[in-house]
Each structure stands twice: as C-alpha cells, then as structure tokens.
Write a protein that holds these residues in place. Sequence first.
Motif, PDB file in Angstrom:
ATOM      1  N   LYS A   4       0.987  -1.009  -0.173  1.00  0.00           N
ATOM      2  CA  LYS A   4      -0.300  -0.356   0.258  1.00  0.00           C
ATOM      3  C   LYS A   4       1.073   1.095  -0.257  1.00  0.00           C
ATOM      4  O   LYS A   4       1.497   1.403   0.882  1.00  0.00           O
ATOM      5  N   ILE A   5       0.799   1.820  -0.789  1.00  0.00           N
ATOM      6  CA  ILE A   5       1.327   3.168  -1.730  1.00  0.00           C
ATOM      7  C   ILE A   5       0.964   4.696  -1.003  1.00  0.00           C
ATOM      8  O   ILE A   5      -0.304   4.333  -1.682  1.00  0.00           O
ATOM      9  N   LEU A   6       0.986   5.640  -0.566  1.00  0.00           N
ATOM     10  CA  LEU A   6       0.143   6.410  -0.184  1.00  0.00           C
ATOM     11  C   LEU A   6       0.691   7.687  -0.322  1.00  0.00           C
ATOM     12  O   LEU A   6       2.192   8.307  -0.998  1.00  0.00           O
ATOM     13  N   LEU A   7       0.080   8.495  -1.659  1.00  0.00           N
ATOM     14  CA  LEU A   7       0.385   9.337  -2.611  1.00  0.00           C
ATOM     15  C   LEU A   7      -0.315  10.693  -1.806  1.00  0.00           C
ATOM     16  O   LEU A   7      -1.472  10.704  -2.373  1.00  0.00           O
ATOM     17  N   PRO A   8      -0.109  11.710  -1.374  1.00  0.00           N
ATOM     18  CA  PRO A   8      -0.466  12.917  -1.031  1.00  0.00           C
ATOM     19  C   PRO A   8      -0.192  13.567  -1.803  1.00  0.00           C
ATOM     20  O   PRO A   8       0.712  14.217  -2.689  1.00  0.00           O
ATOM     21  N   THR A   9      -1.197  14.450  -2.774  1.00  0.00           N
ATOM     22  CA  THR A   9      -0.683  15.918  -3.640  1.00  0.00           C
ATOM     23  C   THR A   9      -2.327  16.637  -3.629  1.00  0.00           C
ATOM     24  O   THR A   9      -2.543  16.667  -3.034  1.00  0.00           O
ATOM     25  N   ASP A  10      -1.120  17.913  -4.194  1.00  0.00           N
ATOM     26  CA  ASP A  10      -1.783  19.159  -3.596  1.00  0.00           C
ATOM     27  C   ASP A  10      -2.037  19.744  -5.718  1.00  0.00           C
ATOM     28  O   ASP A  10      -2.332  21.114  -5.804  1.00  0.00           O
ATOM     29  N   GLY A  11      -1.677  18.899  -6.076  1.00  0.00           N
ATOM     30  CA  GLY A  11      -1.439  18.854  -7.713  1.00  0.00           C
ATOM     31  C   GLY A  11      -1.082  19.829  -8.584  1.00  0.00           C
ATOM     32  O   GLY A  11      -0.745  20.627  -9.366  1.00  0.00           O
ATOM     33  N   SER A  12       0.483  20.379  -7.443  1.00  0.00           N
ATOM     34  CA  SER A  12       1.585  21.004  -7.990  1.00  0.00           C
ATOM     35  C   SER A  12       1.976  20.127  -9.112  1.00  0.00           C
ATOM     36  O   SER A  12       2.272  19.193  -9.159  1.00  0.00           O
ATOM     37  N   GLU A  13       3.251  20.423  -9.214  1.00  0.00           N
ATOM     38  CA  GLU A  13       4.145  19.748 -10.604  1.00  0.00           C
ATOM     39  C   GLU A  13       4.577  19.020  -9.588  1.00  0.00           C
ATOM     40  O   GLU A  13       4.969  17.747 -10.306  1.00  0.00           O
ATOM     41  N   HIS A  14       5.324  19.379  -8.348  1.00  0.00           N
ATOM     42  CA  HIS A  14       5.751  18.407  -7.906  1.00  0.00           C
ATOM     43  C   HIS A  14       5.087  17.288  -7.526  1.00  0.00           C
ATOM     44  O   HIS A  14       5.597  16.450  -7.599  1.00  0.00           O
ATOM     45  N   ALA A  15       4.104  17.735  -7.472  1.00  0.00           N
ATOM     46  CA  ALA A  15       2.970  16.188  -6.830  1.00  0.00           C
ATOM     47  C   ALA A  15       2.753  15.455  -8.003  1.00  0.00           C
ATOM     48  O   ALA A  15       2.635  14.571  -8.186  1.00  0.00           O
ATOM     49  N   ASN A  16       3.040  15.894  -9.110  1.00  0.00           N
ATOM     50  CA  ASN A  16       3.024  15.073 -10.524  1.00  0.00           C
ATOM     51  C   ASN A  16       4.007  14.353 -10.324  1.00  0.00           C
ATOM     52  O   ASN A  16       4.325  13.142 -11.156  1.00  0.00           O
ATOM     53  N   LYS A  17       5.469  14.601 -10.808  1.00  0.00           N
ATOM     54  CA  LYS A  17       6.348  14.019 -10.485  1.00  0.00           C
ATOM     55  C   LYS A  17       6.775  12.698  -9.848  1.00  0.00           C
ATOM     56  O   LYS A  17       6.861  12.026 -10.211  1.00  0.00           O
ATOM     57  N   ALA A  18       6.095  13.444  -8.977  1.00  0.00           N
ATOM     58  CA  ALA A  18       5.919  12.619  -7.597  1.00  0.00           C
ATOM     59  C   ALA A  18       4.634  11.307  -7.955  1.00  0.00           C
ATOM     60  O   ALA A  18       4.981  10.170  -7.778  1.00  0.00           O
ATOM     61  N   ALA A  19       3.735  11.745  -8.254  1.00  0.00           N
ATOM     62  CA  ALA A  19       3.086  10.544  -8.807  1.00  0.00           C
ATOM     63  C   ALA A  19       3.073   9.469 -10.037  1.00  0.00           C
ATOM     64  O   ALA A  19       2.738   8.289  -9.959  1.00  0.00           O
ATOM     65  N   GLU A  20       4.237  10.916 -10.774  1.00  0.00           N
ATOM     66  CA  GLU A  20       4.429   9.390 -12.104  1.00  0.00           C
ATOM     67  C   GLU A  20       5.689   8.028 -11.852  1.00  0.00           C
ATOM     68  O   GLU A  20       5.073   7.316 -12.153  1.00  0.00           O
TER      69      GLU A  20
END
Length: 149
Positions: A4-20
Amino acid sequence: MYKKILLPTDGSEHANKAAEQAIWVAKQSGAELMVINVIETSSLVGLPAEDLIVRIREMLKEEGQKSLEKISDMVAASKVEDPCQKDVKLTLDIKEGSPSDVIVKTVKEEGIDLVIMGTSGKHGLDRFLLGSVTENVVRSASCPVLVVH
C-alpha cells in the motif's frame, strides 16, 4: 515488496512528478495506490462570515478533486502505454486538516508501506515560517518516505 503506497497531492508540478514515480512503483510491486488531497482549513477559522468559509471550503474541495482526477488520468494513461503491466488499484480521498498530521495519521490508520511525495518547493523565509509538509512527514512517518524533487 510494497502492498500500500500513499501519494499525497496538491496538484502541483512537484506532486505530479511524484505521481509518476508512485504509479511506476505501484505497477512494479502490485501495490494499491492511495491518493489523498488534504485541505488546510485552519486558516479559515478566523474569517468573519460562515457562508464565506463554506464557499472557500467548496472551492478548495473542487481544486482537490481536480488534483485527484489528474492522478486518475495518469494511471489510466499508464495502462494504455503498457497494457501488459499490472493494473493499479487506486483509492482517491479528500481530507481536511493539517497536511503533515493528516498524512502521518493516514499512514498509521491505513497500514501504508511507503509514502511517495513531492517537495514543496518552499525556500528561505516561507519554509522557516510555515515549515515543510514533506520534511514533517519524513521525520514523523512510521514507514519509508520517497521524496521526489
């Protein structure tokens, strides 16, 4: 490896890179990917009009929903790019509170094995005054935290 992986996101460019990265790790390990957007509501407490607070909260929820939909679209696109890869079980949620506290609490409550998150991009005085959500999570989480710059 990871379940189980948690990905917090705020919609920023940094968050989208983490999403990849999170999508890739989830595919490789067959892990569930839990994506959360945390709405910071403490700054709304001092506002004089209740209806204003409600409208701002709704706007923040809409913005958070767009962030979650972006991640969902990224997961769907990754499936198209490589249909032989494992499907990613995706859970999306919007929570309210202090972002670092909510993330650390979610790690404990959900049995998270790995947090993958972007850097905030704050520097200097902003970071000194406000602190860094990422830094607080790294210090407080009971599981590994992968920080993507």
